[in-house]
Design a protein around this motif. Sequence first.
Motif, PDB file in Angstrom:
ATOM      1  N   LEU A  71      10.538  69.398  -1.437  1.00 36.36           N
ATOM      2  CA  LEU A  71       9.349  68.712  -0.941  1.00 36.36           C
ATOM      3  C   LEU A  71       8.684  69.597   0.108  1.00 36.36           C
ATOM      4  O   LEU A  71       9.269  70.583   0.559  1.00 36.36           O
ATOM      5  CB  LEU A  71       9.684  67.345  -0.375  1.00 36.36           C
ATOM      6  N   MET A 104      -0.690  62.780   3.596  1.00 36.83           N
ATOM      7  CA  MET A 104      -0.690  64.240   3.574  1.00 36.83           C
ATOM      8  C   MET A 104      -2.110  64.747   3.778  1.00 36.83           C
ATOM      9  O   MET A 104      -3.062  64.221   3.176  1.00 36.83           O
ATOM     10  CB  MET A 104      -0.153  64.762   2.246  1.00 36.83           C
ATOM     11  N   CYS A 142       1.566  73.100  -2.503  1.00 33.09           N
ATOM     12  CA  CYS A 142       3.005  73.069  -2.739  1.00 33.09           C
ATOM     13  C   CYS A 142       3.334  72.924  -4.223  1.00 33.09           C
ATOM     14  O   CYS A 142       4.309  73.509  -4.711  1.00 33.09           O
ATOM     15  CB  CYS A 142       3.642  71.951  -1.927  1.00 33.09           C
ATOM     16  N   LEU A 146      -0.313  69.038  -0.717  1.00 32.62           N
ATOM     17  CA  LEU A 146       0.426  68.781  -1.957  1.00 32.62           C
ATOM     18  C   LEU A 146      -0.004  69.718  -3.071  1.00 32.62           C
ATOM     19  O   LEU A 146       0.836  70.221  -3.836  1.00 32.62           O
ATOM     20  CB  LEU A 146       0.243  67.328  -2.393  1.00 32.62           C
ATOM     21  N   TYR A 171       4.208  57.534  -0.438  1.00 33.69           N
ATOM     22  CA  TYR A 171       4.554  56.881   0.826  1.00 33.69           C
ATOM     23  C   TYR A 171       3.997  57.634   2.032  1.00 33.69           C
ATOM     24  O   TYR A 171       3.487  57.025   2.975  1.00 33.69           O
ATOM     25  CB  TYR A 171       6.072  56.755   0.945  1.00 33.69           C
ATOM     26  N   LEU A 172       4.074  58.955   2.016  1.00 30.87           N
ATOM     27  CA  LEU A 172       3.683  59.748   3.174  1.00 30.87           C
ATOM     28  C   LEU A 172       2.213  60.161   3.102  1.00 30.87           C
ATOM     29  O   LEU A 172       1.753  60.638   2.068  1.00 30.87           O
ATOM     30  CB  LEU A 172       4.532  61.016   3.261  1.00 30.87           C
ATOM     31  N   TRP A 193       3.908  62.366  12.416  1.00 32.26           N
ATOM     32  CA  TRP A 193       3.260  63.315  11.500  1.00 32.26           C
ATOM     33  C   TRP A 193       4.254  64.288  10.862  1.00 32.26           C
ATOM     34  O   TRP A 193       3.912  64.993   9.912  1.00 32.26           O
ATOM     35  CB  TRP A 193       2.170  64.093  12.234  1.00 32.26           C
ATOM     36  N   GLY A 197       7.911  65.536  -3.425  1.00 33.05           N
ATOM     37  CA  GLY A 197       6.522  65.472  -2.985  1.00 33.05           C
ATOM     38  C   GLY A 197       6.305  64.648  -1.738  1.00 33.05           C
ATOM     39  O   GLY A 197       6.886  64.917  -0.682  1.00 33.05           O
ATOM     40  N   ASP A 198       5.483  63.610  -1.863  1.00 39.12           N
ATOM     41  CA  ASP A 198       5.193  62.718  -0.726  1.00 39.12           C
ATOM     42  C   ASP A 198       5.946  61.400  -0.863  1.00 39.12           C
ATOM     43  O   ASP A 198       5.502  60.384  -0.357  1.00 39.12           O
ATOM     44  CB  ASP A 198       3.689  62.476  -0.600  1.00 39.12           C
ATOM     45  N   TYR A 199       7.093  61.423  -1.536  1.00 41.71           N
ATOM     46  CA  TYR A 199       7.898  60.221  -1.775  1.00 41.71           C
ATOM     47  C   TYR A 199       7.088  59.153  -2.509  1.00 41.71           C
ATOM     48  O   TYR A 199       7.031  57.990  -2.117  1.00 41.71           O
ATOM     49  CB  TYR A 199       8.456  59.659  -0.478  1.00 41.71           C
ATOM     50  N   ILE A 256       8.194  63.811   7.161  1.00 34.42           N
ATOM     51  CA  ILE A 256       8.690  64.408   5.923  1.00 34.42           C
ATOM     52  C   ILE A 256      10.003  65.178   6.095  1.00 34.42           C
ATOM     53  O   ILE A 256      10.720  65.441   5.129  1.00 34.42           O
ATOM     54  CB  ILE A 256       7.611  65.332   5.304  1.00 34.42           C
ATOM     55  N   GLN A 314       3.366  67.781   6.675  1.00 33.05           N
ATOM     56  CA  GLN A 314       2.332  66.925   6.093  1.00 33.05           C
ATOM     57  C   GLN A 314       0.933  67.399   6.433  1.00 33.05           C
ATOM     58  O   GLN A 314      -0.041  66.906   5.858  1.00 33.05           O
ATOM     59  CB  GLN A 314       2.521  65.489   6.587  1.00 33.05           C
TER      60      GLN A 314
END
Length: 533
Positions: free
Chosen positions: A440, A332, A340, A337, A329-330, A469, A324-326, A472, A444
Amino acid sequence: MDEKTMREDARRAPGTTQGLGRREFLRRAGLLSMAAVVPGTFAGAGKALAAAGRPAASEIVMADALELSDWIKARKVSCREVMVAYLDHVERINPIVNAIVSLQDRGRLLKEADERDAQLARGQYLGWMHGMPQAPKDLTATAGIPTTQGSPIFKDYVPKQDSVIVERVRRNGAILIGKTNTPEFGLGSVCYNPVFGTTLNAYDQTRNAGGSSGGAAVALATRMLPVADGSDMMGSLRNPAAYNNVFGFRPSQGRVPFGPAGEVYFQQMGYEGPMGRTVRDVARLLSVQAGHDARLPMSIDQDPAAFAAPLQRDFRGSRIGWMGDYGGYLPMEPGVLALCREALKGFEAIGCRIDEVVPDYPMEQLWQTWLTLRHFSIAGLGGGLYADPAKRAQMKPEAVWEIEGGLQLTGADVWKASVQRSKWYESLRKLFETYDYLVLPSAQVFPFDSGLHWPTEVAGRRMDTYHRWMEIVVGGTLAGLPILNVPAGFNAQGLPMGLQVIGKAQADLAVLQIGHAYEQATNWVRTRKPALL
């Protein structure tokens, strides 16, 4: 170059300093209205071929690459008919999206097609790309055809030697009709440059195409090419594929020889790979691109014929780690998300089990590692140009910033970054002790305004570099693992997104196999064609 200058540059829309911008010109000319171009697109040639019981021109350009190859080999359609159909289609579609550049003389291309037909008549078949139109990315060397790298410095440069991948497709029978557009020096995931302008998204011509293989992805999505090559350092085979609903494969480090080049050891972050509208087409192109080359000692010495074999495989019980977004952390863009996660049902449909995972690694450290190694690589590749004040003045600010960052590094800095890169690989290797694949998003943000150089903010968080940006994608790059972008569907505005499917070291075939199974379960490319078609 300071941060303020970079952000100001990001806000300047390309192509608007003289007269109308490209999008406004197209809008006023009616070219953004598909009613102006779709009716009767293939009428003349299509009727003639259909009357002869042969595939119509529209069928030729809409066919999958392997299907087209079979037609040519069986002489169900001639190489000349294929070339005419594609060139006519390019003539209609390319002015709208600006994906193919340096288009070659029609008469010469038809003569080459006639030569391919004559070879078939003599029983001489060069390979599955016999007579197939191709347009290599404008970063890879093509003998006799300009390779500008999107830079005014090289706008008139015509190489005398092909790159390895171009050598191989020519040997396999392909005919080069031109090049595909790319950002200057391939820097940035937005496909614009001062030589050829901006490539527009296949699904929404107000949006960007992604990059740096943006021209290749758009040419594929709009059926101007049957398959395409690209290159990838920071998602350049993944991001544009996601933004245009096609497949892009970054192979294992060394799978596709990158060169010939003056330096053959340190160029280990960016290299070339295949793109296609089906995973079978991607795999078959990889079977041509891959394989050891004695000039490139780091290239993998394994028989590439394995990629031409059937891809069917049972995935019941396979385990996928969703990164996903760690773990937050990231940043989006809203909706990425959710879309996805919904797309993960495609893997569940083929029997996979999915768990959420977070690598045991400090992600901010990964970004710093990336900056160091990217600065180092680009300073090595472009430092000679930078040293010449006249050429430096023609380089875009992002390129100057990268090189200046590299020139400030010490050998110890690079070594420490390489150690951190190794630790990152180890963190993923441990995950692969439990999971067969890691997945993932491929971006983003959704495709954004084509006049924007890069997003300065994502989900309320300011981006401190021109490529933050796209953070990812750096994990896959630094690990050197095989990664396939698969389409993930569309948001409410009709904008595409993709998923990165990451496999174990050198497990390229396994990644293509699960991508093929996912494709059969979801079928996004066939069911959601661009309105241009």
